[in-house]
Structure formats: C-alpha cells, structure tokens
Scaffold this motif. Structure first.
Motif, PDB file in Angstrom:
ATOM      1  N   ASN A  76       0.798  -1.229   0.000  1.00 15.25           N
ATOM      2  CA  ASN A  76       0.000   0.000   0.000  1.00 15.25           C
ATOM      3  C   ASN A  76       0.831   1.279   0.000  1.00 15.25           C
ATOM      4  OD1 ASN A  76      -2.572  -1.108  -0.083  1.00 15.25           O
ATOM      5  ND2 ASN A  76      -2.473  -1.608   2.112  1.00 15.25           N
ATOM      6  N   GLN A  77       2.099   1.121   0.216  1.00 15.60           N
ATOM      7  CA  GLN A  77       2.940   2.323   0.304  1.00 15.60           C
ATOM      8  C   GLN A  77       3.125   2.993  -1.056  1.00 15.60           C
ATOM      9  OE1 GLN A  77       6.286   0.447   2.279  1.00 15.60           O
ATOM     10  NE2 GLN A  77       6.002   1.782   4.052  1.00 15.60           N
ATOM     11  N   ILE A  78       3.319   4.292  -0.978  1.00 15.07           N
ATOM     12  CA  ILE A  78       3.696   5.070  -2.166  1.00 15.07           C
ATOM     13  C   ILE A  78       5.206   5.261  -2.108  1.00 15.07           C
ATOM     14  CG2 ILE A  78       3.530   7.318  -3.301  1.00 15.07           C
ATOM     15  CD1 ILE A  78       0.679   7.537  -2.145  1.00 15.07           C
ATOM     16  N   THR A  79       5.879   4.903  -3.208  1.00 15.04           N
ATOM     17  CA  THR A  79       7.341   5.007  -3.223  1.00 15.04           C
ATOM     18  C   THR A  79       7.800   5.838  -4.419  1.00 15.04           C
ATOM     19  OG1 THR A  79       7.467   2.925  -4.429  1.00 15.04           O
ATOM     20  CG2 THR A  79       7.745   2.806  -2.044  1.00 15.04           C
ATOM     21  N   ILE A  80       8.923   6.503  -4.221  1.00 11.73           N
ATOM     22  CA  ILE A  80       9.508   7.314  -5.300  1.00 11.73           C
ATOM     23  C   ILE A  80      11.005   7.031  -5.361  1.00 11.73           C
ATOM     24  CG2 ILE A  80      10.033   9.668  -6.093  1.00 11.73           C
ATOM     25  CD1 ILE A  80       7.505  10.608  -4.700  1.00 11.73           C
ATOM     26  N   THR A  81      11.528   6.925  -6.572  1.00 11.72           N
ATOM     27  CA  THR A  81      12.978   6.877  -6.763  1.00 11.72           C
ATOM     28  C   THR A  81      13.375   8.011  -7.701  1.00 11.72           C
ATOM     29  OG1 THR A  81      13.007   4.469  -6.533  1.00 11.72           O
ATOM     30  CG2 THR A  81      14.960   5.502  -7.500  1.00 11.72           C
ATOM     31  N   ASP A  82      14.321   8.816  -7.278  1.00  9.96           N
ATOM     32  CA  ASP A  82      14.814   9.903  -8.133  1.00  9.96           C
ATOM     33  C   ASP A  82      16.181   9.513  -8.673  1.00  9.96           C
ATOM     34  OD1 ASP A  82      15.105  12.426  -9.354  1.00  9.96           O
ATOM     35  OD2 ASP A  82      16.242  13.163  -7.618  1.00  9.96           O
ATOM     36  N   LEU A  83      16.300   9.495  -9.993  1.00 11.20           N
ATOM     37  CA  LEU A  83      17.573   9.137 -10.620  1.00 11.20           C
ATOM     38  C   LEU A  83      18.139  10.355 -11.342  1.00 11.20           C
ATOM     39  CD1 LEU A  83      16.533   5.706 -12.229  1.00 11.20           C
ATOM     40  CD2 LEU A  83      17.740   6.063 -10.057  1.00 11.20           C
ATOM     41  N   SER A  84      19.326  10.785 -10.961  1.00  7.53           N
ATOM     42  CA  SER A  84      19.954  11.891 -11.699  1.00  7.53           C
ATOM     43  C   SER A  84      21.180  11.418 -12.477  1.00  7.53           C
ATOM     44  CB  SER A  84      20.300  13.047 -10.753  1.00  7.53           C
ATOM     45  OG  SER A  84      20.956  12.593  -9.590  1.00  7.53           O
ATOM     46  N   GLY A  85      21.532  10.137 -12.311  1.00  6.81           N
ATOM     47  CA  GLY A  85      22.619   9.573 -13.130  1.00  6.81           C
ATOM     48  C   GLY A  85      23.961   9.646 -12.421  1.00  6.81           C
ATOM     49  N   THR A  86      24.699   8.541 -12.437  1.00  8.82           N
ATOM     50  CA  THR A  86      25.985   8.528 -11.736  1.00  8.82           C
ATOM     51  C   THR A  86      27.083   7.931 -12.616  1.00  8.82           C
ATOM     52  OG1 THR A  86      25.907   6.283 -10.871  1.00  8.82           O
ATOM     53  CG2 THR A  86      24.679   7.936  -9.651  1.00  8.82           C
ATOM     54  N   GLY A  87      28.295   8.334 -12.307  1.00  9.55           N
ATOM     55  CA  GLY A  87      29.459   7.821 -13.027  1.00  9.55           C
ATOM     56  C   GLY A  87      29.647   6.319 -12.872  1.00  9.55           C
ATOM     57  N   VAL A  88      29.209   5.744 -11.743  1.00  8.88           N
ATOM     58  CA  VAL A  88      29.400   4.290 -11.589  1.00  8.88           C
ATOM     59  C   VAL A  88      28.606   3.518 -12.642  1.00  8.88           C
ATOM     60  CG1 VAL A  88      29.991   4.314  -9.121  1.00  8.88           C
ATOM     61  CG2 VAL A  88      27.595   3.981  -9.817  1.00  8.88           C
ATOM     62  N   GLN A  89      27.456   4.075 -13.051  1.00 10.61           N
ATOM     63  CA  GLN A  89      26.697   3.404 -14.108  1.00 10.61           C
ATOM     64  C   GLN A  89      27.489   3.396 -15.417  1.00 10.61           C
ATOM     65  OE1 GLN A  89      23.310   6.090 -12.688  1.00 10.61           O
ATOM     66  NE2 GLN A  89      22.327   4.823 -14.226  1.00 10.61           N
ATOM     67  N   ASP A  90      28.173   4.513 -15.695  1.00 11.28           N
ATOM     68  CA  ASP A  90      28.976   4.588 -16.920  1.00 11.28           C
ATOM     69  C   ASP A  90      30.121   3.581 -16.866  1.00 11.28           C
ATOM     70  OD1 ASP A  90      27.415   6.715 -17.892  1.00 11.28           O
ATOM     71  OD2 ASP A  90      28.554   8.132 -16.662  1.00 11.28           O
ATOM     72  N   THR A  91      30.795   3.548 -15.727  1.00  5.29           N
ATOM     73  CA  THR A  91      31.894   2.593 -15.574  1.00  5.29           C
ATOM     74  C   THR A  91      31.379   1.170 -15.747  1.00  5.29           C
ATOM     75  OG1 THR A  91      33.397   3.939 -14.262  1.00  5.29           O
ATOM     76  CG2 THR A  91      33.416   1.578 -13.797  1.00  5.29           C
ATOM     77  N   ALA A  92      30.218   0.878 -15.152  1.00  2.00           N
ATOM     78  CA  ALA A  92      29.676  -0.484 -15.247  1.00  2.00           C
ATOM     79  C   ALA A  92      29.332  -0.850 -16.677  1.00  2.00           C
ATOM     80  CB  ALA A  92      28.442  -0.611 -14.341  1.00  2.00           C
ATOM     81  N   ILE A  93      28.679   0.055 -17.402  1.00  6.17           N
ATOM     82  CA  ILE A  93      28.256  -0.338 -18.761  1.00  6.17           C
ATOM     83  C   ILE A  93      29.429  -0.326 -19.739  1.00  6.17           C
ATOM     84  CG2 ILE A  93      27.505   1.932 -19.647  1.00  6.17           C
ATOM     85  CD1 ILE A  93      25.110   0.361 -20.923  1.00  6.17           C
ATOM     86  N   ALA A  94      30.386   0.569 -19.549  1.00  4.09           N
ATOM     87  CA  ALA A  94      31.539   0.609 -20.469  1.00  4.09           C
ATOM     88  C   ALA A  94      32.347  -0.677 -20.330  1.00  4.09           C
ATOM     89  CB  ALA A  94      32.403   1.834 -20.183  1.00  4.09           C
ATOM     90  N   ARG A  95      32.528  -1.110 -19.092  1.00  4.73           N
ATOM     91  CA  ARG A  95      33.294  -2.319 -18.823  1.00  4.73           C
ATOM     92  C   ARG A  95      32.551  -3.556 -19.358  1.00  4.73           C
ATOM     93  NH1 ARG A  95      32.818  -5.108 -14.264  1.00  4.73           N
ATOM     94  NH2 ARG A  95      34.531  -6.498 -13.652  1.00  4.73           N
ATOM     95  N   TYR A  96      31.244  -3.565 -19.122  1.00  5.43           N
ATOM     96  CA  TYR A  96      30.397  -4.659 -19.613  1.00  5.43           C
ATOM     97  C   TYR A  96      30.459  -4.734 -21.145  1.00  5.43           C
ATOM     98  CZ  TYR A  96      25.916  -6.930 -20.742  1.00  5.43           C
ATOM     99  OH  TYR A  96      24.934  -7.743 -21.255  1.00  5.43           O
ATOM    100  N   THR A  97      30.375  -3.573 -21.790  1.00  2.90           N
ATOM    101  CA  THR A  97      30.403  -3.513 -23.262  1.00  2.90           C
ATOM    102  C   THR A  97      31.730  -4.035 -23.800  1.00  2.90           C
ATOM    103  OG1 THR A  97      28.893  -1.639 -23.233  1.00  2.90           O
ATOM    104  CG2 THR A  97      30.175  -1.951 -25.244  1.00  2.90           C
ATOM    105  N   PHE A  98      32.806  -3.617 -23.156  1.00  2.26           N
ATOM    106  CA  PHE A  98      34.144  -4.082 -23.559  1.00  2.26           C
ATOM    107  C   PHE A  98      34.212  -5.618 -23.508  1.00  2.26           C
ATOM    108  CE2 PHE A  98      38.636  -5.031 -22.346  1.00  2.26           C
ATOM    109  CZ  PHE A  98      39.271  -4.515 -23.472  1.00  2.26           C
ATOM    110  N   GLN A  99      33.638  -6.176 -22.447  1.00  2.00           N
ATOM    111  CA  GLN A  99      33.641  -7.649 -22.300  1.00  2.00           C
ATOM    112  C   GLN A  99      32.813  -8.324 -23.394  1.00  2.00           C
ATOM    113  OE1 GLN A  99      32.217  -8.021 -18.307  1.00  2.00           O
ATOM    114  NE2 GLN A  99      34.260  -7.932 -17.387  1.00  2.00           N
ATOM    115  N   ILE A 100      31.612  -7.759 -23.631  1.00  2.00           N
ATOM    116  CA  ILE A 100      30.722  -8.336 -24.643  1.00  2.00           C
ATOM    117  C   ILE A 100      31.396  -8.311 -26.022  1.00  2.00           C
ATOM    118  CG2 ILE A 100      28.547  -7.962 -25.916  1.00  2.00           C
ATOM    119  CD1 ILE A 100      27.885  -8.939 -23.228  1.00  2.00           C
ATOM    120  N   LEU A 101      32.140  -7.246 -26.288  1.00  2.00           N
ATOM    121  CA  LEU A 101      32.810  -7.124 -27.590  1.00  2.00           C
ATOM    122  C   LEU A 101      34.046  -8.019 -27.676  1.00  2.00           C
ATOM    123  CD1 LEU A 101      32.625  -3.258 -28.218  1.00  2.00           C
ATOM    124  CD2 LEU A 101      31.051  -5.021 -29.008  1.00  2.00           C
ATOM    125  N   GLY A 102      34.298  -8.753 -26.583  1.00  2.00           N
ATOM    126  CA  GLY A 102      35.417  -9.703 -26.633  1.00  2.00           C
ATOM    127  C   GLY A 102      36.736  -9.116 -26.195  1.00  2.00           C
ATOM    128  N   GLY A 103      36.671  -7.989 -25.452  1.00  2.00           N
ATOM    129  CA  GLY A 103      37.901  -7.300 -25.031  1.00  2.00           C
ATOM    130  C   GLY A 103      38.604  -8.052 -23.906  1.00  2.00           C
TER     131      GLY A 103
END
Lengths: 316, 316
Positions: B289-316
């Motif tokens: 029953n609760q009302i919840t809110i999440t505010d996302l303004s974006g963080t550098g850790v997300q960039d680091t995580a996806i860049a590293r993940y992408t490098f791996q997927i590309l076979g790096g």
C-alpha cells in the motif's frame, strides 16, 4: 569515424617552434582578455594501483575548437615495463560538440605546450640579452625547456644539474649535439643558478631546491616543476627576493604552484599573470638588474591551443 | 592502436538485458559499500553556440577498468541537421591507466545504463505484482524505460502521455509491436498516473508535471528526467506524500534532482540511496500500500559499469 592520432605520427610533424610559442602566447593573452571557460581540474585517484587521472579543459571564445585532456600517471608502471604517463587530448568542435580528432600522444603535446610556455615566460620576463641558460633537472621537460629558450633568447651556453650525474652527462651530450651550444654539468644546483641568466626548474621535487642567497641581479627563474600540493622547487625566501613575480594562473599557483606556501599578502597582490604581460595590459621586468620569477603550473588553455594547432598542421 | 567503436557497432551487440540490469545493480551496491572515487561532474559551457560538455567518471575498487565519459548537448545542432547529443565513453585500465577502448556511442550506452537503473529501481522499490506501467514522455528514454520495466516486473499494459499527441501515438505503435503488450495513449499525465502501478517520468520539464493528489496507494514513481538545476518533474507535495523516498545519490538529488526544491529535513534524513537497498543494508517498500519514489539523476558508476560490460561483450 573519429581519428586517433598516435604519438609517433605527431613526433614527426609537431616540432617545438616559434609558431607554436606564438599559439601558446595567444592562449595566455586570451586567458585574461576573454571570457575563458576553464573548470577546476578533475582528478580521479586509483590508490590501489598508485595511479591518478587528471582531466583539464578550457574553452576560449572565438576558437573553433577546444580540448579535453586526460592525463594519467600510474607510478608502478615502470616496474611492469610500461611508461607511467598516458592519456588523450580530445579536440571538440566549439560549434557542434562533435569530436574532431583524438591525440593519443602519451604526453608529447603536453611536453611541447609546457616548453612553449617556458619560452613565453622567457620572452616576456627575462632580460633580452640573456645568453646563459641554467636547467635544474635532466628529464624530457628539461630538454624541451632548454630548446624552447633558444627560440626566444640568444642562448650561447647552458648549465645543467640533476640528482643523478649520469643523467646530466647524457643531457649534456644530447643537447650539445642537438642545439650546437656549449653545455656544462654543474656539481650543484647553486653552481647552475649562480652562472645563469635564465634558470628553468623542471624537477618533481617536494623539498625546495633553489635558495634565496643564490640569486643575483638580472636573473630570471621559470619554475615549472611544481603542479601539485606536495611539490615545491623554490624556498620561501626566493619569492621574497624577486622584484617581479609572475605566474600563469594566480589561484592555481596558490593551490598547486610556488605560491602555495606563501602567505605574504603583498606578494600575492602584486603577482602578475603572464597573460597581462603578453596582452600588453602591464609590464613585468623594467630593468636589467631586476630579479624575476615565473611560476608555471599548467593551464587548460595551453592544451586547447596546441590541440587545435596540431589539428591544423595535420591538415584538419 | 586505440580502438574507437561507433554507435552502429554497439546497437547490434548491446541490448537492454537482465544481465545489464545486474551490472548496474552491482554498481549501485558498490557506490555505498566500496570506497568509490566519483568526482564532481565537470561542466564546460559554450554559451556562444548554446552548447555544453559534461564529464563524469567513477572508479570502483575491484573493477579492472573505469570510464571517463564526455557527453555534449549543443542545442542549435538540430537546426544544422545534426543530433544535439554527442560524446565518448573512454574505458581506462585501473591497473595501468592505459586506454582500453573508446565508445563513440552518441549517447546509446548512457540511454541503456539509465534505463537499466530504472529497472533496478522498479525491481527493488515497486510492488512485485506491478502490471500497469505509466510513462510520461515519448522520447528514446521513454521507450527504453518501458522496455526495462518489462525485464523486472510482469508488465501487461502501459499508459503513455506526452505533450505532442502524434509522438505518443508513434510510441504506442512502436512499443506495442516491440514488447507485445497493450498500450493506451492518455489524454493527460494525470490519467496515466492514476491508472498505473509504476510511473516513470522521462521529460526534460522545468515545470513540475506530477501532482500530489494524483497519487494512489501502492504506486511507485521513478523520476529520471531531472538532472540539472533548472529541471523538475514532481511538484513539491508529491515527495511529501511518499512513504519511501529513494534516489541514486543523495547529494546529487539535492543539487540536480527532485530534492533540489525540498527543504524538509526529515525527508532528506530519511532518503534511502538505492545502493543501500541493492546491497541489503536496508529495506525500502515494506507493504503493497505504500507510495514510493525513486529519483535518478545519473551517476558515473553506471557509466563505468556499462563501459566495462560492453568491452567484455565485444570480446575485449
């Protein structure tokens, strides 16, 4: 597709030249005459691997492009057989934000723009008839700084000193051949300072090297080694003894450069930024007997200037 | 030679996936459990051309590489027939500082990591049985956010609203086909909010859109549009009415996100960072029953995580 130009391709095409010195001179002028956007340096520390990445940028109004520079120092790299310095200069269009070119220069363009700033300082602050150069330090920047002085002053001889005598001898041999001048290896830093018209300090020292009682009338010192909170090349009394103290950016000199340990309000107040001199807003040295100092800690406008210049030279 | 991978090559290989959501989830956890190095965003304004470049970075201890991201917005570009967004993600070795790869992704990886963060928020804060998604905004991020919700919740229907009805209709058509769910175009934002279990706000609005009296028990809102001092999607009363308020980074939410205009010390004190939830340090929602809110303004850790993940997927 974005082009990445590596160091080798640049080494062949971008020499230290009077033209480059002019570009850097113009950038210093812009720093005080234009509404330059130059954010604080971003620093990312990687303590686990004794590494750091610094990011610098500056936009100069009227320039068609600007540079974002990443420079890294990973100080355990030499043990792994790798250079400690790495990085990129990214040239971005001022009009559209598109990346025009990336220079994977491994610090070459930074070395060149730093040396060119040394030339700008000598040209605008040292005695015109300076013939004797003194270099403290024996690394790559020591070499570039000496070469830079020969572009703007009638340098006939040079003195060099470094902690490792073998490196000083290698410097002597290499630079005598390259520049066609006579070079002496000094036994002490004091010997170098006492026998020079212009001294450039290029060490990463955290203990002051140059002492106040070594200074003589007419001497100019460019201190370019200190660019971090723990570095210092000039002892406190040196600045006190100077008739004219100049620097690239005052607040940065106070944070990272030779003014860091200076609490003398009068010296800070009287400090002249190099751009005020290159832009003819003020005069630095007014007589051949004055002692002058320029502290260079490095600015993003120099990166923007050399990245843009390099792009042009490469036919961009 | 450093490799530059362009957007086209990435589009084919990096989908929005549960695997990617896991990577982003892990990055959020690291943000509160590790000594992450995440400097303040560097911003270079180019007022002459209505442009800006933002630089973000984050190093996560234990990760073999980290990302420095340049993202530009040049808002006169569309008039010149060019996209307003540009930029690069630069993946750097944590051990040596060497550049491993450069992604000239034109914002694709940022879109994906932002959508994945929306999935993380929904997975950890919304009701498990949320079936009705509501999307405010009709752009690329609106599409990605809806797709992201379907990865973590049993979404059966969606409501969409945007200022331009044609765009909402295009969204409806495209996403019904892509996701195989039924989508309704709402006449008003209110209609969307009232008929949804999870609402994601994806607009660049500077005027609050969502009003407090539209909220109903059990609702979860993820507000990801506001990431700058002038933006806001939720009216002040909305946050007051929430039982649980979460965000990616508290100080950033207060500076650039939905907490910017909130002066309620109790709300700020009770705000939960998403990493505390993903890292099992605390619980967010405790009842349906609760009302919840999440505010996302974006963080550098997300960039680091996806860049590293992408490098791996590309076979790096």
């Amino acid at each position: 597709m974005i082009q990445v130009i590596d160091r080798k391709a640049l080494e062949e095409k971008i020499p230290l030249s009077r033209e480059l010195v002019k570009e850097i001179e113009h950038a210093f002028t812009a720093l005080v005459t234009e509404e330059v956007t130059m954010p604080e340096i971003m620093r990312i520390d990687i303590p686990e691997f004794n590494g750091e990445v610094d990011i610098k940028s500056a936009y100069i109004p009227g320039y068609d492009s600007f540079c974002v520079k990443l420079s890294s120092g990973f100080f355990d790299n030499p043990e792994k057989g790798l250079p400690s310095a790495n990085g990129l200069m990214i040239l971005i269009s001022s009009e559209t934000g598109e990346v025009k070119q990336i220079f994977a220069d491994q610090g070459l363009l930074t070395d060149l723009r730093t040396a060119a700033a040394g030339a700008v300082a000598a040209k605008h602050v040292s005695r015109e008839n300076s013939e004797r150069a003194g270099i403290l330090g024996t690394g790559a920047q020591a070499r570039y700084q000496l070469e830079a002085l020969t572009l703007v002053r009638p340098i006939k001889t040079a003195y060099v000193w470094g902690r490792t005598p073998e490196k000083a001898t290698a410097f002597q041999k290499e630079m005598e051949e390259k520049l066609g001048i006579s070079i002496t290896v000094g036994d002490t830093a004091e010997e170098v300072v006492r026998n020079s018209d212009i001294v450039v300090t290029t060490t990463p020292s955290s203990e002051p090297i140059v002492q106040a009682d070594w200074l003589h009338p007419g001497l100019h010192i460019t201190a370019m080694g200190s660019d971090a909170e723990h570095k210092q090349e000039l002892s406190g009394g040196v600045i006190q003894k100077a008739d004219v103290f100049t620097c690239d950016v005052l607040h940065q000199s106070r944070r990272l450069g030779e003014l860091r340990t200076c609490n003398d309000a009068k010296i800070i107040e009287n400090t002249i930024e190099l751009g005020e001199v290159t832009g003819n807003q003020t005069v630095s040295r007014t007589s051949d007997n004055q002692i002058t100092i320029t502290d260079l800690s490095g600015t993003g406008v120099q990166d923007t200037a050399i990245a843009r210049y390099t792009f042009q030279i490469l036919g961009g």
